[in-house]
Motif scaffolding. Structure first.
Motif, mmCIF file in Angstrom:
data_model
loop_
_atom_site.group_PDB
_atom_site.id
_atom_site.type_symbol
_atom_site.label_atom_id
_atom_site.label_comp_id
_atom_site.label_asym_id
_atom_site.label_seq_id
_atom_site.Cartn_x
_atom_site.Cartn_y
_atom_site.Cartn_z
ATOM 1 N N MET A 1 16.393 29.666 39.646
ATOM 2 C CA MET A 1 15.686 29.041 38.718
ATOM 3 C C MET A 1 16.112 27.962 38.123
ATOM 4 S SD MET A 1 15.552 28.879 35.265
ATOM 5 C CE MET A 1 17.001 29.809 34.582
ATOM 6 N N ALA A 2 17.414 27.576 37.945
ATOM 7 C CA ALA A 2 17.867 26.438 37.471
ATOM 8 C C ALA A 2 17.714 25.202 38.366
ATOM 9 C CB ALA A 2 19.341 26.503 37.134
ATOM 10 N N ASP A 3 17.683 25.619 39.675
ATOM 11 C CA ASP A 3 17.473 24.388 40.634
ATOM 12 C C ASP A 3 16.220 24.139 40.768
ATOM 13 O OD1 ASP A 3 20.069 24.933 41.604
ATOM 14 O OD2 ASP A 3 19.447 25.946 43.684
ATOM 15 N N LYS A 4 15.137 24.931 40.598
ATOM 16 C CA LYS A 4 13.760 24.446 40.413
ATOM 17 C C LYS A 4 13.405 23.951 39.240
ATOM 18 C CE LYS A 4 12.184 28.524 43.007
ATOM 19 N NZ LYS A 4 11.371 29.959 43.115
ATOM 20 N N LEU A 5 14.066 24.289 38.034
ATOM 21 C CA LEU A 5 13.667 23.660 36.647
ATOM 22 C C LEU A 5 14.415 22.024 36.788
ATOM 23 C CD1 LEU A 5 12.488 23.908 34.059
ATOM 24 C CD2 LEU A 5 14.556 24.841 33.155
ATOM 25 N N ALA A 6 15.570 21.968 37.306
ATOM 26 C CA ALA A 6 16.284 20.566 37.148
ATOM 27 C C ALA A 6 15.492 19.649 38.164
ATOM 28 C CB ALA A 6 17.714 20.867 37.898
ATOM 29 N N SER A 7 15.017 20.126 39.508
ATOM 30 C CA SER A 7 14.217 19.392 40.228
ATOM 31 C C SER A 7 12.868 19.032 39.673
ATOM 32 C CB SER A 7 13.918 20.345 41.256
ATOM 33 O OG SER A 7 15.376 20.460 42.196
ATOM 34 N N ASP B 1 16.760 19.495 28.127
ATOM 35 C CA ASP B 1 16.528 18.238 29.321
ATOM 36 C C ASP B 1 17.949 17.550 29.690
ATOM 37 O OD1 ASP B 1 14.758 16.841 30.849
ATOM 38 O OD2 ASP B 1 15.067 15.292 29.632
ATOM 39 N N ASP B 2 18.566 17.453 28.538
ATOM 40 C CA ASP B 2 20.009 16.673 28.713
ATOM 41 C C ASP B 2 21.010 17.561 29.629
ATOM 42 O OD1 ASP B 2 21.921 14.815 28.097
ATOM 43 O OD2 ASP B 2 22.746 16.060 26.821
ATOM 44 N N THR B 3 20.903 18.869 29.449
ATOM 45 C CA THR B 3 21.908 19.607 29.922
ATOM 46 C C THR B 3 21.534 19.796 31.733
ATOM 47 O OG1 THR B 3 22.188 20.872 28.373
ATOM 48 C CG2 THR B 3 22.714 21.845 30.262
ATOM 49 N N LEU B 4 20.004 19.688 31.904
ATOM 50 C CA LEU B 4 19.723 19.807 33.221
ATOM 51 C C LEU B 4 19.693 18.721 33.970
ATOM 52 C CD1 LEU B 4 16.532 22.174 32.527
ATOM 53 C CD2 LEU B 4 18.459 22.722 33.761
ATOM 54 N N GLN C 1 11.201 16.534 35.045
ATOM 55 C CA GLN C 1 10.614 15.375 34.654
ATOM 56 C C GLN C 1 9.249 15.842 34.296
ATOM 57 O OE1 GLN C 1 11.471 12.507 33.340
ATOM 58 N NE2 GLN C 1 13.700 11.998 34.468
ATOM 59 N N ASP C 2 8.565 16.435 35.547
ATOM 60 C CA ASP C 2 7.112 16.973 35.365
ATOM 61 C C ASP C 2 7.094 18.124 34.339
ATOM 62 O OD1 ASP C 2 6.427 15.189 37.482
ATOM 63 O OD2 ASP C 2 7.104 16.590 38.779
ATOM 64 N N LEU C 3 8.095 18.730 34.286
ATOM 65 C CA LEU C 3 7.819 19.926 33.260
ATOM 66 C C LEU C 3 8.294 19.609 31.955
ATOM 67 C CD1 LEU C 3 9.390 22.941 35.460
ATOM 68 C CD2 LEU C 3 6.788 22.292 34.837
ATOM 69 N N LEU C 4 9.614 19.398 31.817
ATOM 70 C CA LEU C 4 10.116 19.195 30.311
ATOM 71 C C LEU C 4 9.874 17.709 29.816
ATOM 72 C CD1 LEU C 4 13.871 20.626 30.506
ATOM 73 C CD2 LEU C 4 11.895 21.302 29.400
ATOM 74 N N GLY C 5 9.749 16.875 30.668
ATOM 75 C CA GLY C 5 9.478 15.483 30.335
ATOM 76 C C GLY C 5 8.065 15.361 29.817
ATOM 77 N N THR C 6 6.974 15.900 30.549
ATOM 78 C CA THR C 6 5.589 16.003 30.156
ATOM 79 C C THR C 6 5.667 16.759 28.735
ATOM 80 O OG1 THR C 6 4.858 15.860 32.486
ATOM 81 C CG2 THR C 6 3.394 16.687 30.812
ATOM 82 N N LEU C 7 6.108 17.783 28.451
ATOM 83 C CA LEU C 7 6.156 18.756 27.483
ATOM 84 C C LEU C 7 6.374 17.874 26.353
ATOM 85 C CD1 LEU C 7 5.410 21.528 26.156
ATOM 86 C CD2 LEU C 7 7.496 22.449 26.902
ATOM 87 N N ILE C 8 7.638 17.411 26.402
ATOM 88 C CA ILE C 8 8.283 16.743 25.124
ATOM 89 C C ILE C 8 7.371 15.509 24.884
ATOM 90 C CG2 ILE C 8 10.297 15.083 24.614
ATOM 91 C CD1 ILE C 8 11.968 16.891 26.473
ATOM 92 N N HIS C 9 7.034 14.817 25.824
ATOM 93 C CA HIS C 9 6.175 13.621 25.490
ATOM 94 C C HIS C 9 4.782 14.193 24.738
ATOM 95 C CE1 HIS C 9 3.881 9.903 25.969
ATOM 96 N NE2 HIS C 9 2.995 10.587 26.359
#
Length: 519
Positions: free
Chosen positions: A362-368, A464-467, A371-379
């Motif tokens: 799960m962490a592999d997918k989320l880290a990879s 996001d910083d941790t990942l 930007q698309d997931l967390l970056g978009t959500l944060i923006h």
């Protein structure tokens, strides 16, 4: 009849009339010093380049803002260009000449039409070698390079101050105020800090301490409404409260887009003893650390047993936590209610190693795809947060002021590097500007925190910083697991649902054949 080949006669070198544009300190005392330094610099430039004849040095105040209409000297420069007095303009950088992209483009086009070229020293860009199409893309390109340059100079300045022990902090921790560059105890908040340490040493868990403070309505800073386990953990582990400081816990990346990252050994750290007034004694702080270590908090969830999965795995039917069972040397986890015969839940049993391996997948997918997931959500959250007209205008004005002050700090740093400013004057002026910037950053954070989504954005940025420091394919990291996982629902023997900080919920299939990644 005599014919003379004039092409072979020596041609007289045409003198290029040069004008210099700069910005100087807004303080009357510093202004004279800064202006004199600029004149010396450009006179020396003229001497080293005999093809130039220095017409004048045009200098606006450093706090004239982003609007060119407020820059009297720049307007005089443009008028002199229109009168044909100037052939070429030289300036240190784009930010010295303009901050507003639209007005920069208009000025460049105006000078181009007048046959006047402009040279930006730091970027090494000469408008004489650019066509109109290049002029359109130049502002953004130059502004990006300017951001890199400013960040680099500020980073070096911070580094030098940390090495000398002079650097204090950019934003004071809860319990302190920053006054004239020095941390001062804020007594009403300091009382809360002391109480947190007292409760913890009495055996109260971190989440329970947070619950107590929330129930009593104890306020946090920046309009934050709630205390969390992580907030209490931050207090217990912040050496500032015993009067010391560990510098460079985080650092800013060297290239765009600039990001704050946890320092996991990429940069040096500096420990400064007695750097600021203490709120608790060293004995109290050390006692809290010893208690924390005895509970093995860094390797398990506090007060929840000896394993990282204790209290984390939950049954979707009865809601109870799972308990650990070891069979033939293999660790399994099963619903505690079902195991005790207290519930009629469907039998669910998962191997401990399978849970760790599934977390890694799960962490592999989320880290990879962060930007698309967390970056978009944060923006998107930040855009929603800033839709309030007053808040948005306030933040925009603060950003402009911070940009102007950062530019001033950069000029001062260069003057110091070039020997124009001595160390004492440099430290004094830099400290004043840094304090103003810190105050503005606090105002900006308060403006952002007025929105109820601010806590969520902060948490998502922490995730996001941790990942950002997570390497896909790496062995299972218990520290990262405990940092980002709130709980896990065992859907069935084939699926796990991870509930992460920031409210993210991700379901991953259990791969019993996943390779062993535990260290």
């Amino acid at each position: 009849m005599t014919v003379t080949d004039i092409s072979r006669e020596p041609q007289k070198t045409e003198v290029i009339r040069l004008a210099a544009y700069c910005r100087v300190s807004s303080k009357s005392v510093d202004q004279l010093h800064s202006f004199a330094a600029q004149i010396r610099y450009y006179k020396d430039y003229e001497r080293k380049n005999p093809q130039y004849k220095l017409v004048d040095v045009y200098a606006d105040e450093g706090l004239s803002g982003t609007d060119m209409k407020k820059r009297d000297e720049q307007n005089r420069l443009i008028r002199d260009c229109k009168l044909g007095k100037i052939d070429r303009v030289i300036t240190k950088s784009v930010s010295r000449f303009a901050r507003n992209t639209q007005e920069l483009l208009v000025a460049l086009r105006t000078l181009k039409e007048l046959g006047v070229s402009i040279y930006f020293e730091e970027q090494g860009i000469d408008s004489d070698k650019m066509n109109m199409e290049m002029l359109v893309t130049f502002p953004g390109m130059a502004a990006q390079q300017e951001s890199v340059n400013i960040s680099d100079h500020l980073r070096r300045s911070y580094q030098m101050r940390m090495e000398s022990g002079e650097f204090n902090c950019c934003a004071p921790a809860y319990g302190y105020d920053l006054i004239d560059g020095q941390l001062v105890v804020k007594e009403d908040e300091a009382a809360v800090i002391r109480r947190i340490f007292d409760l913890y040493l009495q055996g109260v868990g971190k989440q329970n301490i947070a619950n107590i403070l929330n129930a009593e309505g104890v306020p946090r800073r920046y309009a934050q409404k709630k205390w969390y386990h992580n907030t209490i953990n931050y207090v217990i582990n912040n050496e500032r409260y015993m009067g010391d400081a560990l510098l460079q816990k985080k650092f800013t990346t060297d290239t765009l887009p600039f990001r704050k990252k946890k320092n996991r050994g990429e940069k040096p750290q500096y420990y400064v003893e007695n750097s600021n007034p203490s709120i608790v004694s060293k004995e109290v702080y050390q006692a809290a650390q010893e208690l924390q270590n005895s509970r093995n908090v860094s390797h398990k969830r506090e007060g929840e047993g000896d394993y990282p999965l204790t209290g984390v795995l939950h049954c979707p039917e009865c809601g109870r936590t799972f308990r650990r069972l070891s069979l033939n040397g293999t660790a399994y986890w099963l619903c505690s209610g079902k195991a005790a015969g207290a519930t009629n839940c469907r039998s669910r049993r998962v191997r401990e190693k399978a849970v760790f391996d599934t977390f890694c997948l799960m962490a592999d997918k989320l880290a990879s795809h962060r930007q698309d997931l967390l970056g978009t959500l944060i923006h998107q959250l930040e855009m929603m947060q800033n839709r309030s007209g007053e808040s948005q205008d306030k933040i925009r004005q603060i950003d402009k002021q911070i940009a102007d002050l950062s530019a001033q700090n950069l000029v001062i740093a260069r003057l110091h590097t070039n020997g124009v400013l001595n160390a004492t004057d440099f430290a004094a002026q830099s400290s004043v500007i840094s304090n103003k910037i810190n105050a503005l950053r606090l105002d900006r954070k308060k403006a952002l925190a007025e929105d109820e989504d601010d806590e969520l954005i902060f948490t998502l940025k922490s995730l996001d910083d941790t990942l950002a420091g997570y390497v896909p394919g790496a062995p299972f990291s218990q520290a990262i697991f405990e940092e980002i996982v709130r709980s896990i629902t065992v859907v069935d023997n084939a699926q796990l649902t991870f509930h992460l900080i920031g409210g993210l919920t991700l379901t991953e299939k259990i791969s019993e054949n996943a390779r062993c990644r535990t260290a």
